[in-house]
Design a protein around this motif. Structure first.
Motif, PDB file in Angstrom:
ATOM      1  N   ASN A  47       0.923  -0.659   0.595  1.00  0.00           N
ATOM      2  CA  ASN A  47      -0.144  -0.246   0.315  1.00  0.00           C
ATOM      3  C   ASN A  47       0.904   1.381   0.061  1.00  0.00           C
ATOM      4  OD1 ASN A  47      -1.760   2.090   0.902  1.00  0.00           O
ATOM      5  ND2 ASN A  47      -3.301   0.825   1.167  1.00  0.00           N
ATOM      6  N   VAL A  49       0.093   4.138   0.870  1.00  0.00           N
ATOM      7  CA  VAL A  49      -0.294   4.856   1.785  1.00  0.00           C
ATOM      8  C   VAL A  49       0.137   3.798   2.590  1.00  0.00           C
ATOM      9  CG1 VAL A  49      -1.676   5.837   3.541  1.00  0.00           C
ATOM     10  CG2 VAL A  49      -2.188   5.623   0.620  1.00  0.00           C
ATOM     11  N   ILE A 114      -5.480   5.216  13.319  1.00  0.00           N
ATOM     12  CA  ILE A 114      -4.562   5.517  12.456  1.00  0.00           C
ATOM     13  C   ILE A 114      -5.096   6.507  12.473  1.00  0.00           C
ATOM     14  CG2 ILE A 114      -4.396   3.558  11.153  1.00  0.00           C
ATOM     15  CD1 ILE A 114      -6.227   4.161   8.287  1.00  0.00           C
ATOM     16  N   MET A 185      -7.598   0.297  11.569  1.00  0.00           N
ATOM     17  CA  MET A 185      -6.738  -0.391  10.732  1.00  0.00           C
ATOM     18  C   MET A 185      -6.052  -1.254  11.329  1.00  0.00           C
ATOM     19  SD  MET A 185      -7.122  -0.031   7.421  1.00  0.00           S
ATOM     20  CE  MET A 185      -8.090   0.940   6.795  1.00  0.00           C
ATOM     21  N   HIS A 223      -7.391  -6.088   1.127  1.00  0.00           N
ATOM     22  CA  HIS A 223      -8.226  -5.231   1.784  1.00  0.00           C
ATOM     23  C   HIS A 223      -6.838  -4.764   2.454  1.00  0.00           C
ATOM     24  CE1 HIS A 223      -8.871  -0.315   2.913  1.00  0.00           C
ATOM     25  NE2 HIS A 223      -7.661  -0.667   2.689  1.00  0.00           N
ATOM     26  N   THR A 226      -2.148  -0.345   5.880  1.00  0.00           N
ATOM     27  CA  THR A 226      -0.873   0.422   5.626  1.00  0.00           C
ATOM     28  C   THR A 226       0.272   0.133   6.395  1.00  0.00           C
ATOM     29  OG1 THR A 226      -1.819   1.730   7.335  1.00  0.00           O
ATOM     30  CG2 THR A 226      -2.716   2.763   5.441  1.00  0.00           C
ATOM     31  N   ASN A 394     -18.229  -4.962  11.309  1.00  0.00           N
ATOM     32  CA  ASN A 394     -17.623  -3.452  10.911  1.00  0.00           C
ATOM     33  C   ASN A 394     -18.139  -2.312  10.441  1.00  0.00           C
ATOM     34  OD1 ASN A 394     -14.698  -4.187   9.950  1.00  0.00           O
ATOM     35  ND2 ASN A 394     -15.594  -5.918   9.230  1.00  0.00           N
ATOM     36  N   TYR A 397     -19.073   0.620  14.531  1.00  0.00           N
ATOM     37  CA  TYR A 397     -18.470   2.006  15.037  1.00  0.00           C
ATOM     38  C   TYR A 397     -18.713   2.912  14.473  1.00  0.00           C
ATOM     39  CZ  TYR A 397     -14.832   5.319  16.167  1.00  0.00           C
ATOM     40  OH  TYR A 397     -14.188   6.543  16.996  1.00  0.00           O
ATOM     41  N   THR A 399     -17.545   6.990  14.786  1.00  0.00           N
ATOM     42  CA  THR A 399     -16.832   7.944  14.770  1.00  0.00           C
ATOM     43  C   THR A 399     -16.969   8.924  15.907  1.00  0.00           C
ATOM     44  OG1 THR A 399     -16.433   9.201  13.466  1.00  0.00           O
ATOM     45  CG2 THR A 399     -15.205   8.293  13.454  1.00  0.00           C
TER      46      THR A 399
ATOM     47  N   ALA B 306     -18.525   0.047   6.516  1.00  0.00           N
ATOM     48  CA  ALA B 306     -18.180   2.231   6.942  1.00  0.00           C
ATOM     49  C   ALA B 306     -19.491   3.325   6.620  1.00  0.00           C
ATOM     50  CB  ALA B 306     -16.721   2.315   6.962  1.00  0.00           C
ATOM     51  N   ASP B 311     -20.088   6.280   9.286  1.00  0.00           N
ATOM     52  CA  ASP B 311     -18.775   6.442  10.216  1.00  0.00           C
ATOM     53  C   ASP B 311     -17.835   7.084   9.286  1.00  0.00           C
ATOM     54  OD1 ASP B 311     -16.266   6.524  11.388  1.00  0.00           O
ATOM     55  OD2 ASP B 311     -16.096   4.532  11.572  1.00  0.00           O
ATOM     56  N   PRO B 312     -17.605   8.310   8.967  1.00  0.00           N
ATOM     57  CA  PRO B 312     -16.773   8.858   8.220  1.00  0.00           C
ATOM     58  C   PRO B 312     -15.124   8.302   8.069  1.00  0.00           C
ATOM     59  CG  PRO B 312     -16.797  10.368   9.801  1.00  0.00           C
ATOM     60  CD  PRO B 312     -18.085   8.889  10.087  1.00  0.00           C
ATOM     61  N   ASN B 313     -14.615   7.351   7.817  1.00  0.00           N
ATOM     62  CA  ASN B 313     -13.914   6.136   7.745  1.00  0.00           C
ATOM     63  C   ASN B 313     -13.105   6.700   6.951  1.00  0.00           C
ATOM     64  OD1 ASN B 313     -11.489   4.272   8.757  1.00  0.00           O
ATOM     65  ND2 ASN B 313     -13.517   3.483  10.017  1.00  0.00           N
ATOM     66  N   TRP B 314     -12.084   8.253   7.549  1.00  0.00           N
ATOM     67  CA  TRP B 314     -11.001   8.343   6.280  1.00  0.00           C
ATOM     68  C   TRP B 314      -9.820   7.636   6.253  1.00  0.00           C
ATOM     69  CZ3 TRP B 314      -6.460   8.968   7.965  1.00  0.00           C
ATOM     70  CH2 TRP B 314      -6.633   9.279   9.555  1.00  0.00           C
ATOM     71  N   GLY B 315      -9.988   6.945   7.094  1.00  0.00           N
ATOM     72  CA  GLY B 315      -8.221   5.812   6.749  1.00  0.00           C
ATOM     73  C   GLY B 315      -8.579   4.845   5.748  1.00  0.00           C
ATOM     74  N   ARG B 316      -9.743   4.155   5.552  1.00  0.00           N
ATOM     75  CA  ARG B 316     -10.070   3.075   5.071  1.00  0.00           C
ATOM     76  C   ARG B 316     -10.274   3.755   3.741  1.00  0.00           C
ATOM     77  NH1 ARG B 316     -15.191  -0.359   7.843  1.00  0.00           N
ATOM     78  NH2 ARG B 316     -14.026  -1.071   9.886  1.00  0.00           N
ATOM     79  N   VAL B 318      -8.268   6.087   2.478  1.00  0.00           N
ATOM     80  CA  VAL B 318      -7.326   6.793   1.790  1.00  0.00           C
ATOM     81  C   VAL B 318      -6.282   5.142   1.585  1.00  0.00           C
ATOM     82  CG1 VAL B 318      -5.489   7.741   3.108  1.00  0.00           C
ATOM     83  CG2 VAL B 318      -7.354   9.159   3.123  1.00  0.00           C
ATOM     84  N   SER B 319      -6.422   4.241   2.619  1.00  0.00           N
ATOM     85  CA  SER B 319      -5.869   3.325   2.648  1.00  0.00           C
ATOM     86  C   SER B 319      -6.550   2.453   1.415  1.00  0.00           C
ATOM     87  CB  SER B 319      -6.468   2.246   4.084  1.00  0.00           C
ATOM     88  OG  SER B 319      -6.128   0.656   3.211  1.00  0.00           O
ATOM     89  N   TYR B 343      -9.566  15.162   4.935  1.00  0.00           N
ATOM     90  CA  TYR B 343      -8.237  14.307   5.382  1.00  0.00           C
ATOM     91  C   TYR B 343      -7.780  15.168   4.440  1.00  0.00           C
ATOM     92  CZ  TYR B 343      -4.308  11.722   4.824  1.00  0.00           C
ATOM     93  OH  TYR B 343      -2.855  10.719   4.274  1.00  0.00           O
ATOM     94  N   PRO B 348      -5.345  13.882   9.370  1.00  0.00           N
ATOM     95  CA  PRO B 348      -6.736  13.888   9.255  1.00  0.00           C
ATOM     96  C   PRO B 348      -6.826  15.680   9.265  1.00  0.00           C
ATOM     97  CG  PRO B 348      -6.093  12.891  11.122  1.00  0.00           C
ATOM     98  CD  PRO B 348      -5.071  12.931  10.702  1.00  0.00           C
TER      99      PRO B 348
END
Lengths: 399, 399
Positions: A47, A49, A114, A185, A223, A226, A394, A397, A399, B306, B311-316, B318-319, B343, B348
């Protein structure tokens, strides 16, 4: 030969709760140390990233002078910019100071949430303590396996013994799972240690060979995280001189076995999975073709949900095969599920659907075999099914 | 301009229940006919395992003499060997006989269960009957849209008008969904009709242009079925002479719009979906790069779950971007969700997670925007989220 879970000679380990995680009693820090300098190699996420620890460790291998691997869980130190790099380097310097070795001899892995900066204060206390607790017994090995867990439900260890010229060579590994749960992640981390005498290039080659037949052949949802990292350390502490070609091959097989056992343990512990699926593809001209087909089947949501429902749905599997880039006709595909012929000559076989379905319902393991008439290459791939529980875990959760 | 749902001039349609499906009252047969010969073009599944109707229809387009498209639901006539091909040809010959046209002027599509031979007896009765019921009114158009439905919950139609030199040109389309449910390897089928005067090569080019911006930019789970088919028919019945370049461009836009409306309708009707997700990727050097990134995000199970969880899971996200083949650094990614910057610069952004999550929870539509600094190319992709209900629907059937 399978052995009691223990470290190879000349290795020590420790694991403890330093206070990174919300529940301060859960282990979150692990250290593995070789008393003598090791040859060390690493394979890291592809990856683009990637976490700061990947960037730091990647620069330090392959090397003929690796002494330690420090691993924390609870914080992945990924998407943390320049400060993340500084924090990862700082972790290795803390270990180096305590062990009186050089910073470049220490590798670092982090797994967990992350986008959050690594908290230094629990580590300032935790690193000296984990150094103090280093031991070579199986309890220390288990503690260290626990310290790298995130959403894993069981620690993952593997040990194999090999007798070379009357002496015992040991290969031991630990891993943590790739199952992902928000906001982690989560990462696939594995460390394999051996007391066999290897050169740096041998270490590197053996690791790549093993990874291609193990960790690269498992997938939960396709997937690549990172932070995925696999490290092999060889310290030569076993009482064996340089290995000849046959002995190297034997050692390779044992390292492959340890890597496969760890890779499969990750899939068996995948979140919310009902079935453990083995996909064997054979009879292709190239191994890469068999691999592409196995991987496409493994990552297909429709195949996975069919298996969740104990449905021998050959249509979804054959259709998944058809959408790969491997040139084929539907007549070329021979498909078996759990040993029963399901599809051949472009048509469904005359099989007992009820019996096959019942067999899938009653067993956790499912074997999908796909044969082609093109050549002699083959591959094996492992995955899990896709359950409502996976989606719940998944998606719940926020945020 | 959006118009009442109706057929272009010179087209007639009909739909009815012939008795292919278990519930004999559910529509399962549709016929679309042009009174004059049409220029016809088709785009078919790239899956190497494809249904018999795909094989038969693919040979007959592009053509300057297409008159009819016969479509049945309830049976996909896929993985049915040589007998399947004969059955598909037989369907077109039944239509040709009834309409007194040539067999080669008839295209055929089938969708539904795979691996079962097509039942001829309901079709022997049904085809003459559907020919008899052909009509040009909007009820006939709706009936025909219903006859192609499998697990769709609503018929999918679209009509647009264009005024060229004072005359009205009409573009109308129908589609059925790509949502899959066992044991149906359900199929994405769409037919677009226009009374504009086009040559065969113009028809072919315009269809490919539209498909690349519509049906190729939607995905439920990334599985290309064995029967996906999109057909464009142009019969020139509108009172307009040959179109100039500007008029062709106008017509292309309208055909694109109809195709996009149908493609989006398929995603909006995806089984068990809670969210309709639009992914805009911009600022790449090549459109193909933007497309690869959008498609990878769209098909990522972790991103989808997500969004199910608001969930605004930017990590997933971006990954997912990082695991594409497009060369990039994490610093190059600018990510917004529903207009909020999430992000940037490898870190973030300072956003109100609670507010963004609440916005996702309260709205069915989610907009993911990814911007790069590399160039001026962009793409838009549409998908649905991954819910427990999707898994339930796709796993609960057992053969």
């Amino acid at each position: 030969m399978t052995a009691e879970l223990s470290l190879p000679q000349g290795f020590r380990a420790a694991g403890l709760a330093s206070g990174i995680k919300e529940d301060k009693s859960i282990f979150d820090l692990s250290l593995f140390v070789s008393d003598a300098a090791c040859c060390g190699a690493g394979v890291f996420t592809k990856n683009q990233v990637c976490g700061a620890p990947v960037k730091v460790s990647r620069e330090r291998v392959p090397s003929d002078s690796i002494r330690a691997v420090i691993i924390n869980s609870g914080n992945a130190n990924a998407c943390t910019g320049d400060r993340g790099i500084e924090d990862a380097r700082w972790m290795t310097s803390q270990v180096a100071n305590g062990l009186e070795i050089s910073e470049e001899e220490v590798l670092v892995c982090s797994t967990g949430i992350i986008g959050h900066f690594l908290p230094r204060s629990p580590l300032e206390q935790g690193i000296p303590k984990v150094i103090q607790q280093l031991d070579s017994d199986s309890q220390a090995f288990l503690d260290a396996a626990r310290g790298m867990m995130t959403t894993d439900t069981v620690p993952k260890q593997s040990t194999r013994l090999l007798t070379i010229r009357g002496n015992t060579v040991r290969v031991s590994g630990v891993a943590k799972g790739a199952a992902m749960i928000a906001p982690n992640m989560a990462t696939m981390l594995a460390l394999i240690m051996t007391d066999a005498p290897l050169s740096t290039s041998q270490t590197d080659q053996m690791l790549r060979h093993a990874v291609n037949r193990s960790f690269n052949c498992v997938s939960v949802e396709g997937h690549t995280s990172t932070s995925d990292t696999v490290v092999l350390m060889a310290n030569g502490a076993a009482e064996v001189e340089e290995l000849n070609e046959q002995e190297l091959n034997q050692l390779q097989s044992v390292i492959d076995e340890v890597a496969m056992e760890l890779g499969q343990a990750i899939i068996r512990d995948a979140e919310g999975a009902d079935h453990f699926i083995t996909i064997e593809v054979s009879g292709t001209k190239q191994r890469s073709e068999a691999f592409e087909i196995a991987q496409t089947i493994a990552n297909d949501a429709l195949v996975k949900t069919a298996i969740t429902g104990s449905d021998p749905n050959w249509g979804r599997i054959v259709s998944a095969i058809g959408r790969t880039t491997v040139k084929l006709n539907e007549q070329d595909v021979i498909l078996s599920i759990n040993g029963t012929l399901i599809y051949e000559n472009g048509l469904p076989a005359d099989f007992d659907e009820q019996a096959v379905s019942e067999g899938m319902r009653q067993n956790r393991d499912v074997l999908i075999q796909v044969r082609f008439p093109f050549g002699d290459e083959s591959t094996v791939f492992w995955t899990s099914d896709l359950t409502q529980e996976y989606v719940r875990l998944n998606s719940e959760y926020t945020t």
